[in-house]
Structure formats: C-alpha cells, structure tokens
Design an enzyme around this catalytic site. Structure first.
Site, short mmCIF file in Angstrom:
data_model
loop_
_atom_site.label_atom_id
_atom_site.label_comp_id
_atom_site.label_asym_id
_atom_site.label_seq_id
_atom_site.Cartn_x
_atom_site.Cartn_y
_atom_site.Cartn_z
N GLY A 11 0.83 -1.21 0.00
CA GLY A 11 0.00 0.00 0.00
C GLY A 11 0.86 1.25 0.00
O GLY A 11 1.87 1.31 0.70
N ARG A 21 13.34 10.39 -2.99
CA ARG A 21 14.19 11.55 -3.31
C ARG A 21 15.53 11.47 -2.58
O ARG A 21 16.60 11.70 -3.16
CB ARG A 21 13.44 12.83 -2.93
CG ARG A 21 14.24 14.12 -3.04
CD ARG A 21 13.32 15.28 -2.64
NE ARG A 21 14.00 16.55 -2.64
CZ ARG A 21 14.63 17.05 -1.57
NH1 ARG A 21 14.68 16.35 -0.44
NH2 ARG A 21 15.20 18.24 -1.64
N ARG A 25 19.18 11.21 -4.37
CA ARG A 25 20.17 12.30 -4.26
C ARG A 25 21.37 11.89 -3.42
O ARG A 25 22.51 12.23 -3.76
CB ARG A 25 19.48 13.56 -3.76
CG ARG A 25 18.48 14.05 -4.82
CD ARG A 25 18.13 15.49 -4.70
NE ARG A 25 17.36 15.89 -5.88
CZ ARG A 25 16.66 16.98 -5.98
NH1 ARG A 25 16.59 17.82 -4.96
NH2 ARG A 25 16.01 17.29 -7.09
N ARG A 72 0.99 -5.20 -5.65
CA ARG A 72 1.20 -6.41 -4.85
C ARG A 72 1.33 -7.55 -5.86
O ARG A 72 0.40 -7.83 -6.59
CB ARG A 72 0.03 -6.62 -3.89
CG ARG A 72 -0.07 -5.50 -2.84
CD ARG A 72 -1.16 -5.77 -1.81
NE ARG A 72 -1.07 -4.79 -0.71
CZ ARG A 72 -2.00 -3.88 -0.44
NH1 ARG A 72 -3.07 -3.79 -1.17
NH2 ARG A 72 -1.82 -3.03 0.56
N ASP A 103 5.54 -5.08 6.00
CA ASP A 103 6.20 -6.35 6.34
C ASP A 103 6.23 -7.34 5.18
O ASP A 103 7.22 -8.06 5.01
CB ASP A 103 5.60 -6.96 7.62
CG ASP A 103 4.14 -7.32 7.46
OD1 ASP A 103 3.50 -6.83 6.51
OD2 ASP A 103 3.63 -8.08 8.30
N THR A 125 4.30 2.47 5.46
CA THR A 125 2.90 2.01 5.53
C THR A 125 2.16 2.92 6.50
O THR A 125 2.71 3.31 7.53
CB THR A 125 2.77 0.55 5.99
OG1 THR A 125 1.40 0.30 6.38
CG2 THR A 125 3.66 0.21 7.18
N ASP A 127 -0.12 1.99 8.38
CA ASP A 127 -0.65 1.19 9.49
C ASP A 127 0.15 1.28 10.79
O ASP A 127 -0.38 0.99 11.86
CB ASP A 127 -0.74 -0.29 9.08
CG ASP A 127 -1.70 -0.51 7.92
OD1 ASP A 127 -2.58 0.34 7.71
OD2 ASP A 127 -1.55 -1.53 7.23
N ASP A 129 2.31 -0.76 11.84
CA ASP A 129 2.13 -2.10 12.43
C ASP A 129 3.43 -2.90 12.51
O ASP A 129 3.41 -4.12 12.59
CB ASP A 129 1.09 -2.88 11.61
CG ASP A 129 1.46 -3.01 10.14
OD1 ASP A 129 2.43 -2.35 9.70
OD2 ASP A 129 0.79 -3.77 9.43
N ARG A 171 -5.41 -2.47 9.28
CA ARG A 171 -5.41 -3.95 9.32
C ARG A 171 -5.61 -4.43 10.75
O ARG A 171 -6.57 -4.05 11.38
CB ARG A 171 -4.11 -4.52 8.74
CG ARG A 171 -3.97 -4.30 7.26
CD ARG A 171 -2.73 -5.02 6.75
NE ARG A 171 -2.38 -4.56 5.43
CZ ARG A 171 -2.90 -5.06 4.31
NH1 ARG A 171 -3.77 -6.03 4.36
NH2 ARG A 171 -2.54 -4.57 3.14
N ALA A 186 -12.02 11.54 20.64
CA ALA A 186 -13.11 10.57 20.42
C ALA A 186 -13.54 9.99 21.77
O ALA A 186 -12.71 9.73 22.63
CB ALA A 186 -12.63 9.45 19.49
N ARG A 252 -4.90 7.20 2.79
CA ARG A 252 -3.65 6.83 2.13
C ARG A 252 -3.06 7.98 1.30
O ARG A 252 -1.91 7.89 0.84
CB ARG A 252 -3.90 5.61 1.24
CG ARG A 252 -4.11 4.33 2.05
CD ARG A 252 -2.91 3.41 1.93
NE ARG A 252 -2.81 2.90 0.60
CZ ARG A 252 -3.42 1.79 0.16
NH1 ARG A 252 -4.17 1.08 0.98
NH2 ARG A 252 -3.27 1.39 -1.07
O1 F6P Z 1 -1.70 -1.51 4.57
C1 F6P Z 1 -2.30 -0.31 4.22
C2 F6P Z 1 -3.79 -0.46 4.04
O2 F6P Z 1 -4.33 0.79 3.70
C3 F6P Z 1 -4.55 -1.06 5.22
O3 F6P Z 1 -4.76 -0.15 6.26
C4 F6P Z 1 -5.80 -1.55 4.55
O4 F6P Z 1 -6.38 -2.61 5.26
C5 F6P Z 1 -5.30 -2.01 3.20
O5 F6P Z 1 -4.05 -1.37 2.98
C6 F6P Z 1 -6.22 -1.73 2.05
O6 F6P Z 1 -5.70 -2.34 0.93
P1 F6P Z 1 -6.13 -1.97 -0.54
O7 F6P Z 1 -5.54 -0.63 -0.88
O8 F6P Z 1 -5.56 -3.04 -1.37
O9 F6P Z 1 -7.63 -1.90 -0.57
#
Ligand code: F6P
Length: 319
Positions: A11, A21, A25, A72, A103, A125, A127, A129, A171, A186, A252
């Site tokens: 992602g 960049r 460089r 991917r 990962d 990423t 996430d 994670d 995720r 929140a 994203r």
């Molecule tokens: O790993 C990044 C992420 O945005 C996750 O948070 C989400 O579950 C997944 O990718 C979504 O994947 P895609 O862009 O393939 O729908």
C-alpha cells in the site's frame, strides 16, 4: 558496488516520495548510479526500470502517493518468482536494492538478500504495524487526515445529537484509531488488540448525555469487526441514532506531514549510507529520535504492541 535500485511496494503511504528523493540524491552524491523500479516487485519481474537523476526527483517532496507506483505481486510470492527477480537484477548490473514498504515487502527483500542482492528495508505504511520501529512513514499523515475528518463529523454529530462510528484503516493494528482518537477527543476508541464491551460503550454514551453532551464519536479500527453490523448493534443497544463514516483510502493520500517528510528523508539517505558501509539484509527503524537498523527477519519478528498507556489516557481524557 556501482548501481543501486529503489522500489515501493504494498500500500502506498505519504512520505514515500521523500524517501525516494533522499535515496536518489544521496546515492548520486555517494557516486552510485540509481535506478527506479516501477510498480514494486511486479515491475521488477517485467524489468520496468527507469534511470533516476537528481532532477527526476524534483518537486516530489510534497506529493502523496509514490512516483514509482506500487503493486502487490503474486508471482513474487513464489520461490521461482524471487529467483527470476534476482536474475533480472543481476543481468542489469544492479548490486543492491532499497525496498520501501510494509512487512510483506520486507519478506521479499529478505529473500532477494539471500539470493545475493544486497537489500535494505525502509518502513513505509500508514498502518504503523511494525513493532521494531516507533513509526512508519505515512502514519502521521494518515492520523492527520482522520483528525480533520473527525472534527467535521463532530459538528454534525452535535447538531443532530447523533453518534458517529468512524471506521479507520490499520489492518490488525489499532494505532491509527488510537492516536487519531486521542488527538481528536473521540469518546471511544475500539482496536483489535483490546476486546470491546458494548454495554460499557453504551454506559459512556448515557453518561455523556447526562452531562449534556450532544456529540459522540467512536473510532473503530477496521480489524475489529464489520462496521455496519457494529453500528446497527450500537444503535439498537443504546437507543441513540448512529451513523457510520468510513474514511477508507482518503487515509492513504494527501501531502505528507512534516514528520513523514523528515522520516522519509532521513531513512532514505541512511539506507544509502548503510549500503556504502557494506550492510545488507537489514531494515531501518526509529526509536525515540534515533534511527537504528536490525536484521530484516528479526525486525519482522518483533511483535507490534499497542501502547496501553496511551489507550488508557484516551479513555480518561474523553469522558
Ligand atoms: O496496509 C495499508 C492499508 O491501507 C490497510 O490499512 C488496509 O487494510 C489495506 O491497505 C487496504 O488495501 P487496498 O488498498 O488493497 O484496498
């Protein structure tokens, strides 16, 4: 070592361009020829290469996404695909590869390293994670996006006296929900790492109403449960109208925050220095404000833990 390559995989995440960049460089500064590989491992298997000059990476620091595109690849998951990828790199005189991704991308980098290509991983990423690093590139921009969305949802939540369930990405990692929940106030944060109790949530809603609160925001991490069903159950159990907002892929995109530009820049430049010093098969991370590196296998094996202090703080401050 003369020729190094860079790719982004998995992602996309804001700040990846800052890392690209810096690789280009710093690479040129250190006397390397730098090659970009389009569309991650999939592009590698199709020899989709582009020579990168200093000017190729002008005007990209502020841009979200990745100029190298990402994908991917199924073929690369197989041993045969990995061997073919290593052969393609060798046939093109590429001695080393810098992989910017999560990962899954790191596992691929490790396989290539075992096949004789010197690789370095940079964590990119939204996430957050990966347990071996405090932060991944893109995380701060994603929580900024969630924070802005929650501010807007709070307005309409107050006007109508409705609750909002806001589903966020991540995720199986609750960091986006936790950090964004904390900075946007929140009322509840629901993450995969901690079981939730619907009765306790309803109690919070009722307590808020008794205090005269007309808004109620619940940040729900996507890895917990089906958000539609959750919202329906919440409405039925609490007796208060609720709406679901799914922020989705907005998280994203966008211009990277200062933090993500800085992180991408520092990590990209250091990846080149590590290669120059003969290091390979390692992933770069950050602890506190200090960059560090670990063997890729060890880095992936570090369990990602939710920061329970922050989780409890979010709860205390929101009530
Ligand atoms: O790993 C990044 C992420 O945005 C996750 O948070 C989400 O579950 C997944 O990718 C979504 O994947 P895609 O862009 O393939 O729908």
């Amino acid at each position: 070592m003369k020729k190094i390559a860079v790719l982004t995989s998995g992602g996309d995440a804001p700040g990846m361009n800052a890392a690209i960049r810096a690789v280009v460089r710093m690479g040129i500064h250190e006397g390397f020829e730098v090659v970009g590989i389009n569309r991650g491992y999939e592009g590698l298997l199709e020899s989709d290469f582009v020579a990168l000059k200093r000017s190729s990476v002008s005007d990209i620091l502020q841009r979200g996404g990745t100029i190298l595109k990402t994908a991917r690849s199924k073929e690369f998951l197989e041993q045969a695909g990995q061997e073919r990828a290593a052969q393609i790199l060798q046939a093109n005189g590429i001695d080393a590869l810098i992989v910017i991704g999560g990962d899954g991308s790191f596992k691929g980098a490790k396989r290539l390293n075992d096949l004789g290509i010197a690789t370095i991983g940079i964590p990119g990423t939204i996430d957050n994670d990966l347990g071996y690093t405090d932060y991944t590139i893109g995380f701060y921009t994603a929580i900024e996006t969630v924070m802005e969305a929650v501010s807007k949802l709070r307005d309409t939540s107050s006007s109508h006296g409705r609750m909002f369930v806001v589903e966020v990405m991540g995720r199986n990692c609750g960091d986006i929900a936790l950090y964004a929940g904390l900075i946007s106030g929140a009322e509840n944060v629901i993450v995969p790492e901690v079981d939730y109790d619907m009765q306790a949530i309803c109690h919070t809603i009722q307590a808020g109403q008794e205090k005269g609160k007309s808004h109620h925001i619940i940040l729900l991490s996507e890895g917990v449960t089906d958000a539609n069903e959750f919202t329906k159950e919440l409405e039925e159990t609490s007796g208060t109208p609720a709406r679901l907002a799914v922020i989705g892929h907005l998280q994203r995109g966008g211009s990277p925050t200062a933090f993500d530009r800085l992180l991408g820049t520092r990590m990209g430049a250091w990846a080149v220095e590590l290669l120059k010093d003969g290091k390979s098969g390692v992933a770069i991370g950050i602890r506190g404000n200090t960059l560090h590196y670990m063997e890729i296998d060890d880095a992936i094996a570090v369990r990602d833990r939710l920061n329970m202090d922050l989780y409890e703080l979010a709860d205390i401050l929101a009530q």
